[in-house]
Scaffold this active site. Sequence first.
Site, PDB file in Angstrom:
ATOM      1  CG  ASN A   1      -8.736  -1.077  -6.246  1.00  0.00           C
ATOM      2  OD1 ASN A   1      -8.176  -0.355  -5.054  1.00  0.00           O
ATOM      3  ND2 ASN A   1      -8.554  -0.299  -7.335  1.00  0.00           N
TER       4      ASN A   1
ATOM      5  CG  ASP B   1       8.109   1.068   0.910  1.00  0.00           C
ATOM      6  OD1 ASP B   1       8.582   1.659   2.135  1.00  0.00           O
ATOM      7  OD2 ASP B   1       7.490   1.775   0.033  1.00  0.00           O
TER       8      ASP B   1
ATOM      9  N   GLY C   1       0.151   2.611  -4.975  1.00  0.00           N
ATOM     10  CA  GLY C   1       1.637   2.494  -4.852  1.00  0.00           C
ATOM     11  C   GLY C   1       2.038   1.612  -3.878  1.00  0.00           C
TER      12      GLY C   1
ATOM     13  CB  SER D   1       9.509  13.362   6.730  1.00  0.00           C
ATOM     14  OG  SER D   1      10.314  12.144   6.694  1.00  0.00           O
ATOM     15  NE  ARG D   2       5.160  11.385  13.151  1.00  0.00           N
ATOM     16  CZ  ARG D   2       4.237  11.891  12.931  1.00  0.00           C
ATOM     17  NH1 ARG D   2       3.723  11.037  11.603  1.00  0.00           N
ATOM     18  NH2 ARG D   2       3.149  12.808  13.351  1.00  0.00           N
ATOM     19  CB  SER D   3      12.837   9.723   7.623  1.00  0.00           C
ATOM     20  OG  SER D   3      11.838   8.859   6.870  1.00  0.00           O
TER      21      SER D   3
ATOM     22  CB  ILE E   1       0.055   0.335   5.030  1.00  0.00           C
ATOM     23  CG1 ILE E   1      -0.801   0.886   4.321  1.00  0.00           C
ATOM     24  CG2 ILE E   1       0.564  -0.911   4.498  1.00  0.00           C
ATOM     25  CD1 ILE E   1      -0.216   1.849   2.878  1.00  0.00           C
TER      26      ILE E   1
ATOM     27  CE  LYS F   1       8.564   6.293  -1.697  1.00  0.00           C
ATOM     28  NZ  LYS F   1       7.402   5.460  -1.029  1.00  0.00           N
TER      29      LYS F   1
ATOM     30  CE1 TYR G   1       2.926   5.756   8.472  1.00  0.00           C
ATOM     31  CE2 TYR G   1       3.037   7.326  10.522  1.00  0.00           C
ATOM     32  CZ  TYR G   1       3.503   6.814   9.272  1.00  0.00           C
ATOM     33  OH  TYR G   1       4.235   7.711   8.706  1.00  0.00           O
TER      34      TYR G   1
HETATM   35  P1  ATR Z   1      -1.180   5.730  -4.581  1.00  0.00           P
HETATM   36  O1  ATR Z   1      -0.706   4.735  -3.362  1.00  0.00           O
HETATM   37  O2  ATR Z   1      -0.745   5.123  -5.594  1.00  0.00           O
HETATM   38  O3  ATR Z   1      -0.977   7.275  -4.264  1.00  0.00           O
HETATM   39  P2  ATR Z   1      -3.962   6.211  -4.114  1.00  0.00           P
HETATM   40  O4  ATR Z   1      -4.730   7.130  -5.149  1.00  0.00           O
HETATM   41  O5  ATR Z   1      -3.652   6.783  -2.696  1.00  0.00           O
HETATM   42  O6  ATR Z   1      -2.874   5.533  -4.677  1.00  0.00           O
HETATM   43  O7  ATR Z   1      -4.980   5.008  -3.817  1.00  0.00           O
HETATM   44  C1  ATR Z   1      -4.495   4.083  -2.929  1.00  0.00           C
HETATM   45  C2  ATR Z   1      -5.716   3.140  -2.867  1.00  0.00           C
HETATM   46  O8  ATR Z   1      -6.803   3.722  -2.138  1.00  0.00           O
HETATM   47  C3  ATR Z   1      -6.472   2.701  -4.388  1.00  0.00           C
HETATM   48  O9  ATR Z   1      -6.612   1.458  -4.424  1.00  0.00           O
HETATM   49  C4  ATR Z   1      -7.674   3.417  -4.276  1.00  0.00           C
HETATM   50  O10 ATR Z   1      -8.685   2.794  -4.805  1.00  0.00           O
HETATM   51  P3  ATR Z   1      -8.886   3.214  -6.534  1.00  0.00           P
HETATM   52  O11 ATR Z   1      -7.766   2.460  -7.343  1.00  0.00           O
HETATM   53  O12 ATR Z   1     -10.499   2.581  -6.943  1.00  0.00           O
HETATM   54  O13 ATR Z   1      -8.716   4.711  -6.593  1.00  0.00           O
HETATM   55  C5  ATR Z   1      -7.844   3.324  -2.859  1.00  0.00           C
HETATM   56  N1  ATR Z   1      -8.873   4.465  -2.338  1.00  0.00           N
HETATM   57  C6  ATR Z   1      -8.670   5.665  -2.111  1.00  0.00           C
HETATM   58  N2  ATR Z   1      -9.833   6.256  -1.705  1.00  0.00           N
HETATM   59  C7  ATR Z   1     -10.809   5.238  -1.652  1.00  0.00           C
HETATM   60  C8  ATR Z   1     -12.466   5.134  -1.448  1.00  0.00           C
HETATM   61  N3  ATR Z   1     -12.585   6.453  -0.839  1.00  0.00           N
HETATM   62  N4  ATR Z   1     -13.086   4.219  -1.480  1.00  0.00           N
HETATM   63  C9  ATR Z   1     -12.274   3.045  -1.770  1.00  0.00           C
HETATM   64  N5  ATR Z   1     -10.948   2.926  -2.201  1.00  0.00           N
HETATM   65  C10 ATR Z   1     -10.333   4.056  -2.119  1.00  0.00           C
END
Ligand code: ATR
Length: 282
Positions: free
Chosen positions: A153, A103, A132, A16-18, A219, A67, A221
């Site tokens: 998506n 956020d 999320g 964490s960078r907080s 998002i 969270k 960075y």
């Molecule tokens: P969270 O932010 O809730 O932890 P996450 O599992 O990290 O969720 O996924 C964030 C987003 O990145 C999701 O929209 C995910 O797509 P899916 O809903 O189809 O799982 C997307 N994502 C992650 N890896 C991906 C990949 N290789 N190709 C396309 N989308 C991807």
Amino acid sequence: MSIRKACVVGHPISHSRSPLIHGYWLKTYGLEGSYGREDIAPVDFKTFIATRFRETYVGANVTLPHKEEIFKLVDQTLPRAQKLKAANTIWFENGKLIADNTDSFGFLANLDQLASGWDRNLKKAVVLGAGGASASIIAALMERGTNEIVLVNRSEDKARAMAERFPDAPINVQFFEDMNTALDQADVLVNTTSLGMVGQPDLEIDLQALPTSALVTDIVYVPLETTLLKNARIRGNKIVDGLGMLLHQARPGFERWFGKAPEVTDELRRLIEDDIVKAQKK
Ligand code: ATR
């Protein structure tokens, strides 16, 4: 009065960078206070909040995996955190422990600072991803009156579920294969997936249908300039990286805990940028 103490609580937490951000503000404003890390496993979280947290701290940032769990342990959760199913900031108010999510604020404040006027006449925004982070970006875009949000998506079920969480939002679900339709006449493009982050596959999308007047932001960075941002910059789009969202989302908590509204300065950005570069070299 004893020194005001705040922390970030999560599991794991060493990345964490907080502490760097809040430590910089405490020093810059000459405030007596501290901001530390608490690595608390899920089984211990309830006891931590009920005992050590309440005895020691004026507030905290709450991060993964706590969270949502935090809702059960506070006296009040603000509606926007409930809507996002996640809180990231807690503080005491008249003896009550309150949870909020900053956020959306961080996302908007970053764009307001680095792309002033970006939300003037905002007709169409394209949001990539339905995890999320996507929810807080959708809420933020709604707050600024976006006429249409195209949610792109990989999996349809997650995209539909996200759209259902925002029944009042003008969300139109599309897929990566239909990128040209999605990007046509868009004013803003936001990546909320983890694609493009160090260690993850790149986000390689064809930007040809995106107007060059559109703002592109990410998002992610680490790296600061993702492949998406680089490709957008090369073709002439205005870009804003994701570091500012991290910095701005920290502001409301700092003000609650330490009584001073902090600023996101170039010096703070450089401090965190240097830390990112250092971490990448390890
Ligand atoms: P969270 O932010 O809730 O932890 P996450 O599992 O990290 O969720 O996924 C964030 C987003 O990145 C999701 O929209 C995910 O797509 P899916 O809903 O189809 O799982 C997307 N994502 C992650 N890896 C991906 C990949 N290789 N190709 C396309 N989308 C991807």
